[in-house]
Design a protein around this motif. Structure first.
Motif, PDB file in Angstrom:
ATOM      1  N   THR A 131       4.613  13.750  -8.805  1.00  0.00           N
ATOM      2  CA  THR A 131       3.986  12.960  -7.740  1.00  0.00           C
ATOM      3  C   THR A 131       3.569  11.588  -8.261  1.00  0.00           C
ATOM      4  N   PHE A 132       2.910  11.585  -9.417  1.00  0.00           N
ATOM      5  CA  PHE A 132       2.492  10.293  -9.978  1.00  0.00           C
ATOM      6  C   PHE A 132       3.716   9.432 -10.305  1.00  0.00           C
ATOM      7  N   GLU A 133       4.766  10.084 -10.777  1.00  0.00           N
ATOM      8  CA  GLU A 133       5.979   9.317 -11.082  1.00  0.00           C
ATOM      9  C   GLU A 133       6.572   8.734  -9.804  1.00  0.00           C
ATOM     10  N   ALA A 134       6.549   9.543  -8.732  1.00  0.00           N
ATOM     11  CA  ALA A 134       7.095   9.064  -7.458  1.00  0.00           C
ATOM     12  C   ALA A 134       6.278   7.886  -6.923  1.00  0.00           C
ATOM     13  N   VAL A 135       4.964   7.981  -7.076  1.00  0.00           N
ATOM     14  CA  VAL A 135       4.092   6.883  -6.623  1.00  0.00           C
ATOM     15  C   VAL A 135       4.396   5.621  -7.424  1.00  0.00           C
ATOM     16  N   ARG A 169       7.184   4.864  -8.830  1.00  0.00           N
ATOM     17  CA  ARG A 169       8.481   4.326  -8.394  1.00  0.00           C
ATOM     18  C   ARG A 169       8.320   3.563  -7.087  1.00  0.00           C
ATOM     19  N   ALA A 170       7.500   4.125  -6.198  1.00  0.00           N
ATOM     20  CA  ALA A 170       7.281   3.448  -4.915  1.00  0.00           C
ATOM     21  C   ALA A 170       6.617   2.091  -5.143  1.00  0.00           C
ATOM     22  N   LEU A 171       5.669   2.042  -6.085  1.00  0.00           N
ATOM     23  CA  LEU A 171       4.988   0.772  -6.376  1.00  0.00           C
ATOM     24  C   LEU A 171       5.971  -0.243  -6.966  1.00  0.00           C
ATOM     25  N   ALA A 172       6.891   0.296  -7.778  1.00  0.00           N
ATOM     26  CA  ALA A 172       7.827  -0.594  -8.453  1.00  0.00           C
ATOM     27  C   ALA A 172       8.813  -1.222  -7.481  1.00  0.00           C
ATOM     28  N   ARG A 196       0.841  -1.190   0.000  1.00  0.00           N
ATOM     29  CA  ARG A 196       0.000   0.000   0.000  1.00  0.00           C
ATOM     30  C   ARG A 196       0.884   1.250   0.000  1.00  0.00           C
ATOM     31  N   VAL A 197       0.665   2.117  -0.962  1.00  0.00           N
ATOM     32  CA  VAL A 197       1.403   3.387  -1.014  1.00  0.00           C
ATOM     33  C   VAL A 197       0.470   4.487  -0.512  1.00  0.00           C
ATOM     34  N   ILE A 198       0.835   5.073   0.603  1.00  0.00           N
ATOM     35  CA  ILE A 198       0.019   6.148   1.162  1.00  0.00           C
ATOM     36  C   ILE A 198       0.616   7.475   0.694  1.00  0.00           C
ATOM     37  N   VAL A 199      -0.199   8.258   0.025  1.00  0.00           N
ATOM     38  CA  VAL A 199       0.274   9.533  -0.531  1.00  0.00           C
ATOM     39  C   VAL A 199      -0.396  10.665   0.247  1.00  0.00           C
ATOM     40  N   ILE A 256       9.604  10.781  -1.368  1.00  0.00           N
ATOM     41  CA  ILE A 256       9.265   9.424  -0.950  1.00  0.00           C
ATOM     42  C   ILE A 256       9.760   9.265   0.487  1.00  0.00           C
ATOM     43  N   VAL A 257       8.855   9.328   1.417  1.00  0.00           N
ATOM     44  CA  VAL A 257       9.210   9.319   2.838  1.00  0.00           C
ATOM     45  C   VAL A 257       9.608   7.907   3.260  1.00  0.00           C
TER      46      VAL A 257
END
Lengths: 299, 743
Positions: free
Chosen positions: B195-199, B201-204, B113-116, B164-165
């Protein structure tokens, strides 16, 4: 007396052997319920005297007048009206239908016809019988002899119903056969075209007969109580239909009600007593209908 | 393991257009669809299984059938359809269908789960004790706490840039919750694409198949927007996110209040402020973003922590008003100007800062290409006199200190000691000299170039213009006019409606004053030919349409190119009263580069160049939150560079460099004024802003606080199906009664 009244129930009546016995049971049961003998109204009454001429029966000589005047006068009574009653019994195949645990329409009609015949003869009137389907099957001329009743019952008992009815045609035929006017009692399910039926009845009325139409229907035919899918095999060669009766009940009853209503109104228009009869109802309704019509005829 | 009807999804569903793709958790249960044939079989069996009955009253039955056959058949089909549908729905419900658009998180599977969290300025809005960010953090912590064992979490903070915290997904809820708790309010806007790119990356970062993204945001319009031209970038970023097959949820943290006032701008009227110069005008722009009147809003000017002046402004709803203050500076060095208004629910935007380096005097080096001992014969005599008129006089010193050198002396000078270098009719430059000038410009220095009869066009174009890549704003073209025979005519200036700052002072001035500029006669000039994609601006032109003065930024500095000579050889401008003020403005603007970029938007890095000798020097940065961060200068070509990107908070950043070079530099970071507008997006708006993004929208965050797991359960269709079964059962019962018993 109370024991006789139970024989007004068609099922109880069916348990009795012999239509003559059944008819007697019906009439006695019916009469006992009236508390007043119908025979009282038919006593012979004095009208006038006339001079004796040779050949007259001496038993009618008024001896009181002879003792005073030394002349032979005969007591002359008002002549009794000898009523003729024609029983018309529908013996077509449709009349053989019987709901489960019930008597058939024909059986019920036979009860009524026999009872009426019995009662008529008891009243010293004459009664005749015609059985019919698409034509007149048997015809017995009216007679008031007690022995005539046995013959009537025999014809009714042995007439099988196998063919389809043509009520209108039969009525025309009978209207021509009935030479003397009287009361015509019709016992039928009238499963025919109403206009044809009315035309036939009109013919009877034209011959100045009093007509009572006993319309005999089985409770199944009136209520159509079936639920399961059913293959209805038509009597009188009307084919077969597979259907779900519960889906048709309202429509079917509508058709039946319309038919009854048309028949009733047709009868009323030509002054015919229309008496609907259900085969699960007591027979006194039929007898009451007859007596009401007869008393009107007598007056 | 969810069972996907892959072929169905790939081949059939696209034909169905907007319908959502369908998947099933218990796909094997679909075999039970065979049960749908039961009512049909029963129906057919019933038709075979019947009673027989002899019937007399056929004529009535036939008439009834003749009149009602169609209706009966329709009723039978309707009941048959309902009964079949009931079985189909029950089987489908048991197979647990999933709508892809609302793909739920299924129990029994690990979830990444990615919390933004929206960290933008507007999230600091606090109508009560708790700000929107506090709400978001509390809900995020609840989500983490209520997550199933084995779930892992990443945390992304929306901002400009996003952060990305928690990057590598953490399966430790306590740790993640602690990280969320430590997230501080930023004063930034939102870079939506990043932001979408960071999300993504986090998912990846995780191999876990089941993925979920939960945005916690105030849905502020200013945050959820892309800059013009960025639509394609956003589409690509969203497509990459969607390719991760993550379930996206957007949780709207509630309505924003209407009352907000903000300082949306703070500026000076002078590019450079000197101790001896005129006191600069500080202009603060105050705006009322609310829907009600804001009477008597106090606007305070604070310089170096001291209240200097206070004014009051009555602001109508939506009104923006400029408040001006005049303040002088008695000492050189960096000064902090702050303007503030009183508090409202969004406190962050009630302050604005300006880091202002005040110079004692500007140091200008004039390289004279035609140096002569006689007064006003040398190339730079007029210019030196114009810039520093009190030289050799007893009056107070000018804001500009001028030094004159010959062109041969250029190579030996330490240019870092000067703010501006002026080349006046210098014949030609070597590559080494050109390199010196490049380094000088990279440090933020200013360069002003005058042409003249000694200028070698080919050299300038090759060494300084470099086909548009060098510092020169334009190719030096052929000369026009004749300086030796002035009778052949002259060229006058076209002030271009006085739009450029160097001549803006003449805008609206009296005709005799304006004629001091427009009456200038130029006998001769070089045709300047900017390249097609040049960023050069024409500050002043000739009536012929050719540029007279071009200005262009280069490196971290500014370059000004003048088409004619600095002296009176090619024209009479030095003899006109417009010459000194225009020259002064020209120098001031050229010098502004060195003093620029002290004030940046939040989220943008602080960047400053120092002499190459300072390479590796330690740097400490004191942030507005009084946090001290250590950095070092790094070598970057011919300079040493200071770079600091942790500027998420608005306010003053104090940077101490050294040793060996000991220097204190003041910076300020200010918020994006767009963040002060509290307009919100609706779900529909968001769909339009971020097209092709499948997300679920929740607007009742307080209920989600009580049952955070419900966020993940959206998209399971079995409950609606079971409800539909219930409804159909009821309908079937009623219809069967009506059809069967009410006849």
């Amino acid at each position: 007396m109370d024991d006789y009244q139970k024989y007004l129930n068609p099922l109880t009546l069916a348990s009795l052997q012999g239509l003559d016995l059944q008819a007697r049971a019906v009439v006695e049961g019916y009469v006992s319920g009236m508390h007043k003998s119908p025979y009282q109204g038919f006593s012979v009454e004095f009208a006038e005297h006339r001079e004796y001429v040779p050949g007259d029966d001496v038993k009618h000589v008024d001896w009181k007048v002879w003792s005073k005047t030394d002349k032979l006068y005969l007591k002359q009574y008002e002549e009794e009206t000898n009523l003729l009653t024609y029983l018309l019994l529908d013996t077509s195949e449709s009349m053989s239908y019987a709901a489960d645990g019930n008597v058939s329409k024909l059986q019920y009609a036979q009860f009524v016809a026999a009872s009426l015949a019995y009662m008529v003869i008891q009243q010293q009137d004459s009664v005749g019988l015609a059985t019919f389907d698409e034509q007149v099957v048997r015809y017995l001329k009216p007679s008031g002899q007690p022995s005539h009743l046995k013959e009537l019952i025999h014809i009714m008992d042995t007439t099988p119903g196998r063919r389809k009815s043509d009520v209108g045609m039969v009525f025309h035929d009978l209207a021509e056969r009935f030479k003397k006017r009287g009361i015509v009692v019709i016992l039928s399910d009238f499963f025919d075209d109403v206009p044809r039926i009315i035309t036939g009845l009109r013919h009877l009325r034209h011959r100045r007969h009093e007509v009572i139409a006993f319309h005999i229907m089985d409770p199944d035919e009136l209520d159509f109580p079936f639920r399961d899918p059913t293959l209805f095999k038509g009597l009188e060669g009307l084919g077969e239909i597979l259907t779900e009766p519960h889906a048709l009940r309202r429509a079917y009853k509508g058709e039946v009600d319309a038919f009854i209503d048309e028949l009733r109104r047709g009868c009323q228009m030509i002054d015919i007593d229309y008496v609907p009869l259900r085969t699960d109802r007591p027979l006194d309704e039929a007898l009451s209908g007859y007596l009401a019509s007869r008393s009107a005829r007598v007056r | 393991m969810p069972f996907d009807l892959g072929i169905l999804a790939n081949e059939v569903l696209p034909l169905l257009g907007p319908l959502y793709a369908l998947g099933f958790v218990n796909g094997a249960m679909l075999a039970g669809l065979a049960a749908a044939s039961i009512p049909i079989i029963l129906h057919l069996l019933n038709r075979r299984k019947f009673r027989e009955r002899s019937w007399a009253a056929m004529r009535f039955l036939m008439a009834a059938i003749r009149k009602n056959q169609k209706r009966i058949r329709l009723e039978q089909l309707l009941l048959l359809a309902i009964r079949t549908m009931i079985l189909v729905l029950i089987v489908c419900a048991m197979a647990r269908p999933i709508l892809d658009k609302y793909r739920p998180i299924l129990p029994g599977q690990r979830t990444h789960r990615v919390i933004v969290l929206d960290g933008s300025l507007s999230m600091g809005y606090a109508a009560a004790d708790q700000s929107r960010l506090d709400q978001a953090k509390a809900l995020a912590q609840r989500l983490v706490k209520e997550s199933r064992s084995g779930d892992s979490h990443s945390v992304v903070l929306m901002g400009s840039p996003p952060r990305i915290v928690v990057g590598g997904p953490s399966a430790n809820p306590t740790e993640v919750s602690k990280e969320i708790g430590e997230i501080a309010q930023t004063h930034e806007a939102v870079d939506l694409i990043a932001t979408f790119e960071a999300v993504e990356r986090a998912l990846a970062a995780s191999e876990v198949r089941q993925k979920e993204v939960v945005f916690l945001t105030d849905m502020q319009s200013a945050s959820w927007r892309v800059k013009p031209g960025g639509e394609d970038g956003l589409k690509r970023a969203v497509a990459k996110l969607e390719a991760r097959a993550a379930t996206s949820s957007v949780i709207d943290l509630g309505a924003l209040g209407g009352n907000n006032r903000a300082i949306t701008d703070l500026s000076l009227d002078a590019p450079v402020v000197t101790v001896g110069g005129p006191p600069p005008i500080v202009t603060a722009t105050v705006k009322n973003f609310g829907r009600s009147q804001a009477p008597g809003v106090p606007v305070q000017l604070i310089v170096d922590g001291n209240l200097v002046e206070k004014q009051f402004a009555d602001l109508a709803p939506g009104e923006e008003r400029a408040i001006s203050f005049a303040t002088g500076f008695s000492a050189a060095g960096d000064h902090l100007i702050e303007v503030m208004i009183d508090d409202d629910p969004l406190k962050i935007d009630n302050h604005r800062w300006l880091a202002l380096p005040v110079r004692d005097r500007l140091r200008v080096l004039l390289i004279d290409g035609d140096r002569k001992p006689e007064a006003f014969e040398a190339e730079t005599d007029y210019l030196a006199q114009a810039l520093d008129p009190v030289e050799d006089s007893s009056a107070s010193p000018s804001a500009i200190k001028v030094e004159v050198a010959s062109e041969s002396q250029l190579r030996g000078r330490d240019l870092s000691a000067y703010d501006v270098v002026v080349l006046a009719n210098v014949a030609q430059l070597t590559a080494e000299e050109s390199g010196l000038l490049d380094a000088f410009l990279n440090l933020g220095g200013g360069l002003v170039v005058f042409t003249g009869d000694r200028v070698v066009q080919e050299n300038y174009n090759r060494v300084l213009f470099r086909d548009g890549k060098g510092p020169l704003p334009a190719r030096i073209g052929p000369t026009l006019g004749n300086a030796t025979d002035t009778s052949q005519g002259s060229f006058r200036f076209d002030p271009l409606e006085f739009r450029h700052p160097i001549i803006r002072a003449y805008q609206g001035a009296a005709p005799d004053v304006v004629s001091g500029l427009t009456g200038v006669k130029t006998w001769m000039y070089h045709k300047l030919e900017p390249s097609k994609d040049s960023s050069a601006i024409t500050a002043l032109a000739f009536e012929t349409g050719d540029p007279a003065v071009l200005e262009m930024p280069h490196g971290r500095g500014n370059v000004t190119l003048v088409a004619t000579s600095a002296d009176a050889a090619w024209g009479n401008w030095p003899l006109h009263p417009s010459y000194p003020p225009v020259m002064e403005q020209m120098i001031m603007r050229a010098a502004a580069g060195k003093l620029a970029e002290r004030n940046v938007p939040v989220g943008q890095p602080l960047d400053q160049a120092f002499a190459v000798s300072a390479d590796g020097a330690p740097v400490s940065v004191v942030t507005p939150a009084s946090r001290t961060v250590a950095r070092k200068l790094t070598a970057d070509g011919d300079v040493s560079r200071f770079h600091f990107d942790e500027t998420e908070t608005s306010g003053a950043y104090r940077v101490k460099v050294g040793p060996p070079v000991t220097q204190e530099v003041l910076f300020s970071a200010n918020f994006d004024p767009a963040e002060s507008a509290l307009d919100k997006l609706t779900e529909k708006d968001l769909t339009a802003v971020v097209p092709n993004w499948n997300f679920r929208y929740f607007d009742d965050w307080s209920k989600l606080m009580e049952a955070p797991a419900s966020i993940s359960k959206q998209g399971e269709a079995h409950r609606p199906l079971l409800w539909a079964v219930l409804v159909l059962l009821f309908v079937e019962t009623v219809l069967a009664w009506v059809f069967g018993h009410h006849r």
